[in-house]
Design a protein around this motif. Structure first.
Motif, PDB file in Angstrom:
ATOM      1  N   ARG A 241       0.824  -1.216   0.000  1.00  0.00           N
ATOM      2  CA  ARG A 241       0.000   0.000   0.000  1.00  0.00           C
ATOM      3  C   ARG A 241       0.856   1.263   0.000  1.00  0.00           C
ATOM      4  NH1 ARG A 241      -5.210  -1.420   3.909  1.00  0.00           N
ATOM      5  NH2 ARG A 241      -5.859  -3.273   2.761  1.00  0.00           N
ATOM      6  N   ALA A 242       2.153   1.100  -0.005  1.00  0.00           N
ATOM      7  CA  ALA A 242       3.085   2.227  -0.138  1.00  0.00           C
ATOM      8  C   ALA A 242       4.041   1.868  -1.273  1.00  0.00           C
ATOM      9  CB  ALA A 242       3.842   2.467   1.159  1.00  0.00           C
ATOM     10  N   ALA A 243       3.722   2.342  -2.477  1.00  0.00           N
ATOM     11  CA  ALA A 243       4.458   1.924  -3.671  1.00  0.00           C
ATOM     12  C   ALA A 243       5.947   2.249  -3.588  1.00  0.00           C
ATOM     13  CB  ALA A 243       3.846   2.579  -4.905  1.00  0.00           C
ATOM     14  N   GLN A 244       6.304   3.318  -2.858  1.00  0.00           N
ATOM     15  CA  GLN A 244       7.721   3.649  -2.749  1.00  0.00           C
ATOM     16  C   GLN A 244       8.484   2.585  -1.956  1.00  0.00           C
ATOM     17  OE1 GLN A 244       6.479   7.485  -1.145  1.00  0.00           O
ATOM     18  NE2 GLN A 244       7.959   8.476  -2.491  1.00  0.00           N
ATOM     19  N   LEU A 245       7.770   1.894  -1.084  1.00  0.00           N
ATOM     20  CA  LEU A 245       8.400   0.813  -0.328  1.00  0.00           C
ATOM     21  C   LEU A 245       8.346  -0.503  -1.088  1.00  0.00           C
ATOM     22  CD1 LEU A 245       7.162   1.401   3.341  1.00  0.00           C
ATOM     23  CD2 LEU A 245       9.315   2.107   2.285  1.00  0.00           C
ATOM     24  N   TYR A 246       7.180  -0.789  -1.695  1.00  0.00           N
ATOM     25  CA  TYR A 246       7.043  -2.066  -2.396  1.00  0.00           C
ATOM     26  C   TYR A 246       5.907  -2.000  -3.415  1.00  0.00           C
ATOM     27  CZ  TYR A 246       6.537  -7.010  -3.422  1.00  0.00           C
ATOM     28  OH  TYR A 246       6.481  -8.205  -4.079  1.00  0.00           O
ATOM     29  N   SER A 247       6.185  -2.464  -4.613  1.00  0.00           N
ATOM     30  CA  SER A 247       5.157  -2.659  -5.641  1.00  0.00           C
ATOM     31  C   SER A 247       5.691  -3.685  -6.625  1.00  0.00           C
ATOM     32  CB  SER A 247       4.826  -1.336  -6.354  1.00  0.00           C
ATOM     33  OG  SER A 247       5.959  -0.857  -7.059  1.00  0.00           O
ATOM     34  N   GLU A 248       4.854  -4.075  -7.582  1.00  0.00           N
ATOM     35  CA  GLU A 248       5.290  -5.040  -8.585  1.00  0.00           C
ATOM     36  C   GLU A 248       5.204  -4.415  -9.967  1.00  0.00           C
ATOM     37  OE1 GLU A 248       3.204  -8.705  -8.251  1.00  0.00           O
ATOM     38  OE2 GLU A 248       4.061  -9.204  -6.281  1.00  0.00           O
ATOM     39  N   ALA A 249       6.248  -4.618 -10.748  1.00  0.00           N
ATOM     40  CA  ALA A 249       6.264  -4.142 -12.130  1.00  0.00           C
ATOM     41  C   ALA A 249       5.313  -4.993 -12.968  1.00  0.00           C
ATOM     42  CB  ALA A 249       7.683  -4.212 -12.680  1.00  0.00           C
ATOM     43  N   ARG A 250       5.106  -4.609 -14.217  1.00  0.00           N
ATOM     44  CA  ARG A 250       4.195  -5.352 -15.078  1.00  0.00           C
ATOM     45  C   ARG A 250       4.610  -6.810 -15.267  1.00  0.00           C
ATOM     46  NH1 ARG A 250       2.487  -1.221 -20.031  1.00  0.00           N
ATOM     47  NH2 ARG A 250       1.381   0.305 -18.713  1.00  0.00           N
TER      48      ARG A 250
ATOM     49  N   ASP B  40      -6.105  -0.111   7.978  1.00  0.00           N
ATOM     50  CA  ASP B  40      -6.160   0.567   6.687  1.00  0.00           C
ATOM     51  C   ASP B  40      -5.706   2.020   6.853  1.00  0.00           C
ATOM     52  OD1 ASP B  40      -6.699   1.649   4.231  1.00  0.00           O
ATOM     53  OD2 ASP B  40      -8.810   1.052   4.176  1.00  0.00           O
ATOM     54  N   ARG B  41      -4.532   2.318   6.367  1.00  0.00           N
ATOM     55  CA  ARG B  41      -3.996   3.672   6.486  1.00  0.00           C
ATOM     56  C   ARG B  41      -4.882   4.677   5.758  1.00  0.00           C
ATOM     57  NH1 ARG B  41       0.539   6.304   3.625  1.00  0.00           N
ATOM     58  NH2 ARG B  41       1.424   7.878   5.012  1.00  0.00           N
ATOM     59  N   GLY B  42      -5.408   4.283   4.590  1.00  0.00           N
ATOM     60  CA  GLY B  42      -6.262   5.182   3.815  1.00  0.00           C
ATOM     61  C   GLY B  42      -7.514   5.587   4.559  1.00  0.00           C
ATOM     62  N   SER B  43      -8.098   4.651   5.323  1.00  0.00           N
ATOM     63  CA  SER B  43      -9.332   4.976   6.054  1.00  0.00           C
ATOM     64  C   SER B  43      -9.054   6.005   7.141  1.00  0.00           C
ATOM     65  CB  SER B  43      -9.947   3.713   6.661  1.00  0.00           C
ATOM     66  OG  SER B  43      -9.170   3.239   7.751  1.00  0.00           O
ATOM     67  N   LEU B  44      -7.875   5.965   7.738  1.00  0.00           N
ATOM     68  CA  LEU B  44      -7.521   6.966   8.751  1.00  0.00           C
ATOM     69  C   LEU B  44      -7.425   8.352   8.125  1.00  0.00           C
ATOM     70  CD1 LEU B  44      -4.815   5.051  10.832  1.00  0.00           C
ATOM     71  CD2 LEU B  44      -7.178   5.539  11.507  1.00  0.00           C
ATOM     72  N   TYR B  45      -6.851   8.425   6.934  1.00  0.00           N
ATOM     73  CA  TYR B  45      -6.739   9.717   6.257  1.00  0.00           C
ATOM     74  C   TYR B  45      -8.114  10.259   5.865  1.00  0.00           C
ATOM     75  CZ  TYR B  45      -1.698  10.236   5.978  1.00  0.00           C
ATOM     76  OH  TYR B  45      -0.372  10.443   6.294  1.00  0.00           O
TER      77      TYR B  45
END
Length: 255
Positions: A30-39, A161-166
């Motif tokens: 949920r924090a792309a700068q920390l972790y995400s997946e390329a195509r 859920d971090r987004g729900s807090l925001y």
């Protein structure tokens, strides 16, 4: 027979020595700068970059595993997980785990731009303020002690859920957020509100580092510790962190 048994033991030890160490590390998609997946499905971000450098230095195979923060902490304490690449130093995870410091950051609270609070200390002292915290977030001991008082007063609201807090902050259902990941910026889909950040006076610093389980194989723990310390000493950890999190420029401190 004794000679044969001895040969079997030597063969077993040789096989163990030849086999690379293998560990999962918690990812946080949920924090792309920390972790995400390329195509193509390959991991990218600060966590895979750090894991990749450790693999190069040690030969250990490090595999990402998506886990909520609270579940991650419980698994570490139950020895179901033996490696945590990025976490805040906290007495909650000690003494079962060895902490290797990587860098330091100031702890801040997040409020709406129109908030009347002038410091994080004023916020925590307000008996009418309701504060959101991400479940499983770790804080320095001095902050944990203050949070215990606020928890007893029913002023803390936790969520996975971090987004729900925001969103609750935007709708003024919360007056502020206290989270160790505020430096990541607001989550995707919650950018509508203008935010500002309040520091503690004097500043409170988070020590960010890696946790190694004391039940990890001693040779594995030793080589991972030494590799992490080498990356810190060469300032490669700082360079990698600022590459993926350029908003930390000027805030990052050596451990």
């Amino acid at each position: 027979m004794k000679a044969f048994a001895g040969l079997l033991l030597l063969a077993s030890l040789a096989a163990q020595a030849a086999a690379p160490c293998r560990y999962d590390y918690p990812s946080y998609s949920r924090a792309a700068q920390l972790y995400s997946e390329a195509r193509n499905g390959s991991p990218q971000g600060l966590l895979p970059a750090l894991a990749g450098r450790l693999q190069q230095l040690t030969g250990c195979v490090l595999t990402p595993r998506e886990l909520p923060l609270a579940r991650r902490n419980a698994m570490l304490q139950q020895h179901q997980l033996q490696l945590l690449l990025l976490a805040i130093q906290s007495s909650e995870l000690e003494p079962l785990l060895e902490f290797v410091p990587l860098f330091r950051l100031p702890l801040q609270t997040t409020v709406l731009a129109g908030s009347n609070y002038r410091s994080a200390d004023a916020l925590l002292a307000d008996p009418n303020a309701r504060i959101g915290i991400l479940s499983g977030a770790l804080f320095p001991t001095e902050i944990e002690q203050r949070l215990a008082t606020l928890r007893q007063a029913g002023r803390l609201e936790y969520s996975n859920d971090r987004g729900s807090l925001y969103l609750k902050l935007q709708h003024r259902r919360l007056q502020a957020l206290l989270e160790t990941t505020s430096w990541l910026g607001s989550p995707q889909g919650t950018e509508g509100a203008t935010l500002r950040y309040l520091s503690f006076q004097p500043e409170v610093y988070l020590t960010v580092g890696s946790y190694l389980s004391r039940r990890m194989s001693p040779p594995d723990r030793s080589q991972l510790r030494q590799a992490l310390q080498r990356l810190v000493a060469s300032r490669e950890v700082s360079r990698l962190t600022l590459h993926y999190l350029p908003q930390l420029q000027g805030q990052l401190r050596q451990p």
